[in-house]
Scaffold this motif. Structure first.
Motif: not given
Length: 147
Positions: A44-60
């Motif tokens: 799929k070649e998915t960049h890690i930025s694909f998951f950045e909005e998870i930080g709105n659910i669980i803090p990074k």
């Protein structure tokens, strides 16, 4: 990679949908007999930025490894995004029954629906993206754990 966690935790793999259904999912098992979820991501070649909005659910948070982007805390509710050169190679989501996990779980289910992702449970089955169904499974497991 299958993670055996404490009985008060449950781990899911998160993979791209790739036209998989509840009935036709056939997990890829490596030569050691473990689920090989990275093949679903490397195609799929998915960049890690694909998951950045998870930080709105669980803090990074800071991870113990440079190859893992950690949302949440390692010993409780968390999402770990494994990567190589900033491209996703594996994603896991852990739920801790000792916490008030309902809100996080609802938001993760919503995120997966929005991003066309699947949850694969510890038995390597596709889980319906429905909070009530998942939560009932958790409640059943919690009753066993609390005995």
């Amino acid at each position: 990679k299958i993670f055996i966690m404490a009985i008060w935790q449950y781990t899911f793999f998160i993979i791209p949908n790739n036209n998989v259904s509840l009935d036709n999912f056939s997990p890829i098992i490596d030569e050691e007999g473990l689920f090989n979820d990275n093949l679903y991501w490397t195609n799929k070649e998915t960049h890690i930025s694909f998951f950045e909005e998870i930080g709105n659910i669980i803090p990074k948070n800071k991870s113990w490894s440079q190859q893992i982007v950690l949302f949440g805390k390692e010993n409780t509710n968390c999402i770990e995004v494994y990567n190589e050169n900033e491209y996703v190679t594996s994603v896991s989501f852990r739920v801790d029954f000792r916490t008030d996990y309902g809100s996080i779980l609802k938001q993760i289910v919503s995120f997966c629906l929005k991003k066309d992702l699947l949850l694969i449970d510890e038995e390597l089955k596709v889980v319906p993206l429905d909070f009530e169904i998942i939560n009932k499974c958790f409640e059943d497991r919690k009753r066993i754990w609390q005995r």
